[in-house]
Design a protein around this motif. Structure first.
Motif, mmCIF file in Angstrom:
data_model
loop_
_atom_site.group_PDB
_atom_site.id
_atom_site.type_symbol
_atom_site.label_atom_id
_atom_site.label_comp_id
_atom_site.label_asym_id
_atom_site.label_seq_id
_atom_site.Cartn_x
_atom_site.Cartn_y
_atom_site.Cartn_z
ATOM 1 N N UNK A 109 1.901 -6.068 -10.344
ATOM 2 C CA UNK A 109 1.220 -4.795 -11.025
ATOM 3 C C UNK A 109 -0.265 -4.076 -10.150
ATOM 4 N N UNK A 110 -1.034 -2.186 -10.717
ATOM 5 C CA UNK A 110 -2.100 -1.796 -10.473
ATOM 6 C C UNK A 110 -3.266 -3.211 -9.806
ATOM 7 N N UNK A 111 -3.423 -4.456 -10.449
ATOM 8 C CA UNK A 111 -4.710 -5.386 -10.255
ATOM 9 C C UNK A 111 -4.190 -6.102 -9.092
ATOM 10 N N UNK A 112 -2.514 -6.613 -8.721
ATOM 11 C CA UNK A 112 -2.487 -7.320 -8.078
ATOM 12 C C UNK A 112 -1.883 -6.534 -7.116
ATOM 13 N N UNK A 113 -1.411 -5.553 -6.714
ATOM 14 C CA UNK A 113 -1.796 -4.650 -5.803
ATOM 15 C C UNK A 113 -3.035 -4.457 -4.907
ATOM 16 N N UNK A 114 -3.842 -4.006 -5.872
ATOM 17 C CA UNK A 114 -5.559 -3.748 -5.297
ATOM 18 C C UNK A 114 -5.453 -5.708 -4.303
ATOM 19 N N UNK A 115 -5.051 -6.808 -5.248
ATOM 20 C CA UNK A 115 -5.610 -7.589 -4.405
ATOM 21 C C UNK A 115 -5.554 -7.812 -3.572
ATOM 22 N N UNK A 116 -4.229 -7.870 -3.523
ATOM 23 C CA UNK A 116 -3.922 -7.962 -2.510
ATOM 24 C C UNK A 116 -3.798 -7.430 -1.032
ATOM 25 N N UNK A 165 -4.247 -14.845 -14.207
ATOM 26 C CA UNK A 165 -5.315 -14.682 -13.409
ATOM 27 C C UNK A 165 -6.506 -13.300 -13.171
ATOM 28 N N UNK A 166 -5.560 -11.979 -12.845
ATOM 29 C CA UNK A 166 -6.320 -11.032 -13.515
ATOM 30 C C UNK A 166 -6.310 -10.976 -14.174
ATOM 31 N N UNK A 167 -5.556 -10.814 -16.163
ATOM 32 C CA UNK A 167 -6.500 -10.328 -17.229
ATOM 33 C C UNK A 167 -7.662 -11.454 -18.095
ATOM 34 N N UNK A 168 -7.812 -12.702 -17.231
ATOM 35 C CA UNK A 168 -8.596 -13.364 -17.755
ATOM 36 C C UNK A 168 -9.507 -12.994 -16.617
ATOM 37 N N UNK A 178 12.012 -5.929 -12.196
ATOM 38 C CA UNK A 178 10.727 -5.761 -12.291
ATOM 39 C C UNK A 178 9.750 -5.577 -11.480
ATOM 40 N N UNK A 179 10.122 -5.143 -10.375
ATOM 41 C CA UNK A 179 8.662 -4.637 -10.048
ATOM 42 C C UNK A 179 7.632 -4.344 -10.108
ATOM 43 N N UNK A 191 0.908 -1.361 0.186
ATOM 44 C CA UNK A 191 -0.021 -0.143 -0.213
ATOM 45 C C UNK A 191 0.977 1.259 0.335
ATOM 46 N N UNK A 192 2.185 0.811 0.683
ATOM 47 C CA UNK A 192 2.868 2.592 0.614
ATOM 48 C C UNK A 192 3.525 2.486 -0.718
ATOM 49 N N UNK A 193 3.952 1.108 -1.122
ATOM 50 C CA UNK A 193 4.336 1.498 -2.505
ATOM 51 C C UNK A 193 6.211 1.077 -2.079
ATOM 52 N N UNK A 194 6.536 0.338 -1.056
ATOM 53 C CA UNK A 194 7.618 0.393 -0.179
ATOM 54 C C UNK A 194 8.893 -0.922 -1.217
ATOM 55 N N UNK A 195 9.251 -0.659 -1.774
ATOM 56 C CA UNK A 195 9.802 -2.106 -3.018
ATOM 57 C C UNK A 195 10.765 -2.408 -1.690
ATOM 58 N N UNK A 196 11.767 -2.175 -1.831
ATOM 59 C CA UNK A 196 12.849 -2.508 0.348
ATOM 60 C C UNK A 196 11.617 -3.083 0.269
#
Length: 226
Positions: free
Chosen positions: A173-180, A223-226, A167-168, A132-137
């Motif tokens: 992706x937005x969809x992955x982050x939203x699902x989590x 899964x997100x694409x479908x 490759x983060x 949520x904070x987009x803290x990649x590390x």
């Protein structure tokens, strides 16, 4: 002389007859007494036996009745105690079609090999916050390498943290982050493979070399694409 002899014979015959009669009566009397004496003990014994059997039967019946009553009460008490002390059943493989519902009395993640549900949930919530904070590390620290990333065309293997950070944006992706981020812990799906997020966008499990470490081991973009 002949008359006197006849008189003596007559007297002797009469005496013998009387003696025979007396002997016969005596024998009959003795025989009758013997039968009565033999009968009396038998009857008395039989009566006594009947009384004893009756008393014994009543005592046995009473004892059996008391025993049955005690056993019944004991069974009732045991059933009540078992109901009071019975713990909630832990999650099993047959329960994994339902969302996990963690509580104090069960481990909904046990089928996935996770023995500490609180530690897992703490890790999961920390991962949600980092995403949520987009803290990649920080997100990279909750990945179990090598990470497998699947899409509709191919499957990629991310071997380490450096490649993951490079490759983060392609992976998270937005969809992955939203699902989590929107995943509720009470609705997590669990099976022997691990813990699923959303519709299968992410999968988490414990580390093979450290049962107290948890992280993402698979991401499914298709899964997100479908």
């Amino acid at each position: 002389m002949p008359k006197k002899h006849e008189s003596d014979n007559y007297k002797m015959s009469r005496r013998l007859s009387l003696t025979a009669i007396l002997l016969t009566l005596t024998f009959v009397a003795l025989t009758g007494c013997g039968q009565d004496n033999n009968a009396e003990p038998s009857d008395a014994g039989s009566s006594t036996s009947m009384i004893e059997n009756s008393a014994g039967g009543n005592q046995n019946g009473s004892a059996q009745s008391d025993k049955a009553t005690k056993e019944s009460k004991s069974a009732e008490n045991s059933g009540t105690d078992a109901q009071k002390s019975a713990p909630s059943a832990p999650a099993t493989s047959s329960d994994t079609s339902s969302p996990a519902a963690p509580n104090a009395s069960q481990n909904p993640f046990e089928v996935a090999g996770i023995q500490d549900p609180k530690a897992f949930l703490d890790t999961f919530k920390a991962l949600q916050k980092a995403v949520a904070d987009n803290d990649k590390e920080k997100v990279a620290n909750y990945i179990l390498y090598p990470l497998r990333v699947n899409d509709s065309e191919k499957s990629l293997t991310i071997p380490n943290k450096k490649d993951f950070l490079a490759k983060y944006d392609q992976i998270f992706t937005d969809a992955i982050r939203e699902a989590l981020v929107n995943q509720k812990t009470d609705d997590l799906f669990v099976n022997y493979q691990g813990v699923m997020v959303g519709s299968g966008e992410l999968w988490l499990r414990r580390a093979t070399d450290n049962p107290k470490q948890f992280g993402v081991f698979s991401i499914n973009l298709e899964t997100v694409a479908n």
